[in-house]
Motif scaffolding. Structure first.
Motif, PDB file in Angstrom:
ATOM      1  N   ALA A   1       0.928  -1.204  -0.206  1.00 54.23           N
ATOM      2  CA  ALA A   1      -0.049   0.041   0.054  1.00 54.23           C
ATOM      3  C   ALA A   1       0.883   1.368  -0.002  1.00 54.23           C
ATOM      4  O   ALA A   1       0.593   2.318   0.778  1.00 54.23           O
ATOM      5  CB  ALA A   1      -0.977  -0.144   1.281  1.00 54.23           C
ATOM      6  N   SER A   2       1.968   1.313  -0.744  1.00 54.87           N
ATOM      7  CA  SER A   2       2.897   2.409  -0.811  1.00 54.87           C
ATOM      8  C   SER A   2       2.573   2.998  -2.220  1.00 54.87           C
ATOM      9  O   SER A   2       1.963   2.515  -3.056  1.00 54.87           O
ATOM     10  CB  SER A   2       4.319   1.993  -0.494  1.00 54.87           C
ATOM     11  OG  SER A   2       4.623   0.868  -1.744  1.00 54.87           O
ATOM     12  N   ILE A   3       3.287   4.317  -2.426  1.00 60.40           N
ATOM     13  CA  ILE A   3       3.521   4.923  -3.454  1.00 60.40           C
ATOM     14  C   ILE A   3       4.585   5.023  -4.298  1.00 60.40           C
ATOM     15  O   ILE A   3       5.781   5.198  -3.558  1.00 60.40           O
ATOM     16  CB  ILE A   3       2.999   6.467  -3.364  1.00 60.40           C
ATOM     17  CG1 ILE A   3       1.686   6.566  -2.701  1.00 60.40           C
ATOM     18  CG2 ILE A   3       3.235   7.264  -4.483  1.00 60.40           C
ATOM     19  CD1 ILE A   3       1.171   7.922  -2.077  1.00 60.40           C
ATOM     20  N   LYS A   4       4.734   4.637  -5.523  1.00 59.64           N
ATOM     21  CA  LYS A   4       6.078   4.545  -6.181  1.00 59.64           C
ATOM     22  C   LYS A   4       6.216   6.255  -6.441  1.00 59.64           C
ATOM     23  O   LYS A   4       5.606   6.982  -6.997  1.00 59.64           O
ATOM     24  CB  LYS A   4       5.861   3.995  -7.688  1.00 59.64           C
ATOM     25  CG  LYS A   4       7.048   3.891  -8.442  1.00 59.64           C
ATOM     26  CD  LYS A   4       6.851   3.374  -9.542  1.00 59.64           C
ATOM     27  CE  LYS A   4       6.133   4.394 -10.696  1.00 59.64           C
ATOM     28  NZ  LYS A   4       5.895   3.935 -11.982  1.00 59.64           N
ATOM     29  N   VAL A   5       7.437   6.779  -6.001  1.00 63.55           N
ATOM     30  CA  VAL A   5       8.051   7.904  -6.165  1.00 63.55           C
ATOM     31  C   VAL A   5       8.846   8.011  -7.617  1.00 63.55           C
ATOM     32  O   VAL A   5       8.749   8.699  -8.211  1.00 63.55           O
ATOM     33  CB  VAL A   5       8.966   8.259  -4.956  1.00 63.55           C
ATOM     34  CG1 VAL A   5       9.641   9.930  -5.215  1.00 63.55           C
ATOM     35  CG2 VAL A   5       8.214   8.293  -3.815  1.00 63.55           C
ATOM     36  N   GLN A   6       9.822   6.997  -7.503  1.00 63.98           N
ATOM     37  CA  GLN A   6      10.652   6.913  -8.870  1.00 63.98           C
ATOM     38  C   GLN A   6      11.272   5.722  -9.140  1.00 63.98           C
ATOM     39  O   GLN A   6      11.374   4.852  -8.238  1.00 63.98           O
ATOM     40  CB  GLN A   6      11.623   8.015  -8.727  1.00 63.98           C
ATOM     41  CG  GLN A   6      12.743   8.281  -9.749  1.00 63.98           C
ATOM     42  CD  GLN A   6      13.578   9.463  -9.475  1.00 63.98           C
ATOM     43  OE1 GLN A   6      13.946   9.527  -8.468  1.00 63.98           O
ATOM     44  NE2 GLN A   6      13.912  10.093 -10.741  1.00 63.98           N
ATOM     45  N   VAL A   7      11.579   5.348 -10.349  1.00 67.97           N
ATOM     46  CA  VAL A   7      12.459   4.003 -10.628  1.00 67.97           C
ATOM     47  C   VAL A   7      13.640   4.551 -11.466  1.00 67.97           C
ATOM     48  O   VAL A   7      13.233   5.173 -12.595  1.00 67.97           O
ATOM     49  CB  VAL A   7      11.486   3.151 -11.478  1.00 67.97           C
ATOM     50  CG1 VAL A   7      12.369   1.871 -11.755  1.00 67.97           C
ATOM     51  CG2 VAL A   7      10.348   2.566 -10.780  1.00 67.97           C
ATOM     52  N   ILE A   8      14.583   4.321 -11.073  1.00 68.04           N
ATOM     53  CA  ILE A   8      15.817   4.713 -11.884  1.00 68.04           C
ATOM     54  C   ILE A   8      16.532   3.363 -12.007  1.00 68.04           C
ATOM     55  O   ILE A   8      17.202   2.979 -11.205  1.00 68.04           O
ATOM     56  CB  ILE A   8      16.837   5.799 -11.083  1.00 68.04           C
ATOM     57  CG1 ILE A   8      15.840   7.177 -10.863  1.00 68.04           C
ATOM     58  CG2 ILE A   8      17.812   6.221 -11.882  1.00 68.04           C
ATOM     59  CD1 ILE A   8      16.722   8.155 -10.293  1.00 68.04           C
ATOM     60  N   GLY A   9      16.904   2.909 -13.409  1.00 66.17           N
ATOM     61  CA  GLY A   9      17.508   1.941 -13.466  1.00 66.17           C
ATOM     62  C   GLY A   9      17.075   0.634 -12.716  1.00 66.17           C
ATOM     63  O   GLY A   9      16.024   0.269 -12.968  1.00 66.17           O
ATOM     64  N   LYS A  10      17.878   0.088 -11.583  1.00 68.43           N
ATOM     65  CA  LYS A  10      17.280  -1.013 -10.961  1.00 68.43           C
ATOM     66  C   LYS A  10      16.753  -0.523  -9.546  1.00 68.43           C
ATOM     67  O   LYS A  10      16.526  -1.371  -8.947  1.00 68.43           O
ATOM     68  CB  LYS A  10      18.652  -1.867 -11.079  1.00 68.43           C
ATOM     69  CG  LYS A  10      18.914  -2.456 -12.222  1.00 68.43           C
ATOM     70  CD  LYS A  10      20.027  -3.594 -12.018  1.00 68.43           C
ATOM     71  CE  LYS A  10      20.454  -4.133 -13.314  1.00 68.43           C
ATOM     72  NZ  LYS A  10      21.477  -5.233 -13.318  1.00 68.43           N
ATOM     73  N   THR A  11      16.688   0.613  -9.344  1.00 68.24           N
ATOM     74  CA  THR A  11      16.560   1.173  -7.967  1.00 68.24           C
ATOM     75  C   THR A  11      15.026   1.605  -7.996  1.00 68.24           C
ATOM     76  O   THR A  11      14.772   2.487  -8.741  1.00 68.24           O
ATOM     77  CB  THR A  11      17.353   2.097  -7.522  1.00 68.24           C
ATOM     78  OG1 THR A  11      18.776   1.658  -7.654  1.00 68.24           O
ATOM     79  CG2 THR A  11      17.136   2.682  -6.080  1.00 68.24           C
ATOM     80  N   LEU A  12      14.258   1.349  -7.183  1.00 67.18           N
ATOM     81  CA  LEU A  12      12.916   1.670  -7.079  1.00 67.18           C
ATOM     82  C   LEU A  12      12.727   2.685  -5.496  1.00 67.18           C
ATOM     83  O   LEU A  12      13.205   2.331  -4.620  1.00 67.18           O
ATOM     84  CB  LEU A  12      12.108   0.390  -6.722  1.00 67.18           C
ATOM     85  CG  LEU A  12      10.680   0.748  -6.210  1.00 67.18           C
ATOM     86  CD1 LEU A  12       9.911   1.707  -7.127  1.00 67.18           C
ATOM     87  CD2 LEU A  12       9.904  -0.550  -5.966  1.00 67.18           C
ATOM     88  N   ILE A  13      12.297   3.790  -5.569  1.00 68.05           N
ATOM     89  CA  ILE A  13      11.895   4.661  -4.451  1.00 68.05           C
ATOM     90  C   ILE A  13      10.560   4.670  -4.115  1.00 68.05           C
ATOM     91  O   ILE A  13       9.545   4.815  -5.067  1.00 68.05           O
ATOM     92  CB  ILE A  13      12.366   6.172  -4.674  1.00 68.05           C
ATOM     93  CG1 ILE A  13      14.058   6.083  -4.901  1.00 68.05           C
ATOM     94  CG2 ILE A  13      12.168   6.671  -3.236  1.00 68.05           C
ATOM     95  CD1 ILE A  13      14.298   7.324  -5.496  1.00 68.05           C
ATOM     96  N   ILE A  14      10.181   4.016  -2.870  1.00 72.11           N
ATOM     97  CA  ILE A  14       8.564   4.172  -2.588  1.00 72.11           C
ATOM     98  C   ILE A  14       8.538   4.738  -1.322  1.00 72.11           C
ATOM     99  O   ILE A  14       9.403   5.058  -0.405  1.00 72.11           O
ATOM    100  CB  ILE A  14       8.064   2.750  -2.339  1.00 72.11           C
ATOM    101  CG1 ILE A  14       8.896   1.822  -1.587  1.00 72.11           C
ATOM    102  CG2 ILE A  14       7.951   2.043  -3.842  1.00 72.11           C
ATOM    103  CD1 ILE A  14       8.151   0.548  -1.202  1.00 72.11           C
ATOM    104  N   TYR A  15       7.237   5.281  -1.056  1.00 76.52           N
ATOM    105  CA  TYR A  15       6.596   6.052   0.128  1.00 76.52           C
ATOM    106  C   TYR A  15       5.527   5.514   0.586  1.00 76.52           C
ATOM    107  O   TYR A  15       4.334   5.316  -0.237  1.00 76.52           O
ATOM    108  CB  TYR A  15       6.857   7.554  -0.248  1.00 76.52           C
ATOM    109  CG  TYR A  15       6.139   8.559   0.928  1.00 76.52           C
ATOM    110  CD1 TYR A  15       6.842   8.678   1.892  1.00 76.52           C
ATOM    111  CD2 TYR A  15       5.014   8.959   0.729  1.00 76.52           C
ATOM    112  CE1 TYR A  15       6.322   9.547   2.979  1.00 76.52           C
ATOM    113  CE2 TYR A  15       4.165   9.571   1.765  1.00 76.52           C
ATOM    114  CZ  TYR A  15       5.041  10.066   2.875  1.00 76.52           C
ATOM    115  OH  TYR A  15       4.645  10.601   3.929  1.00 76.52           O
TER     116      TYR A  15
END
Length: 98
Positions: free
Chosen positions: A71-85
């Motif tokens: 139940a998180s929000i995708k902030v950004q995907v750069i290459g193989k790295t996912l940032i979620i909040y």
């Protein structure tokens, strides 16, 4: 919860110096990995996850599954790295209302 562009930019700035907290292994997205991501979100609110795959389709499916299961929000995907909040009850990160 949905975020506008300014809020996402703010979170990207906060996530820039962070190191990946969770690394997916050869088994992919398992229940244990989802539990660890959930625990990390409760503790940090904003985390980076390393997804070791070059296939765009499978990476997109993994990102979608992680966001849905936690139940998180995708902030950004750069290459193989996912940032979620995901906001925790303590609200450690103050997001601008703009």
């Amino acid at each position: 919860m949905s975020l506008n562009k300014k809020q996402i930019q703010y979170l990207k700035g906060l996530a820039h110096p962070l190191k990946p907290v969770v690394l997916l292994g050869n088994n992919g997205l398992t229940e244990a990995v989802v539990a660890e991501i959930d625990y990390s979100l409760n503790h940090h609110e904003l985390i980076k996850i390393k997804i070791p795959t070059d296939d765009r389709v499978s990476k997109a499916l993994i990102v979608e599954a992680i966001c849905r299961e936690t139940a998180s929000i995708k902030v950004q995907v750069i290459g193989k790295t996912l940032i979620i909040y995901r906001q925790s009850p303590e609200k450690k990160i103050r997001i601008p209302k703009i």
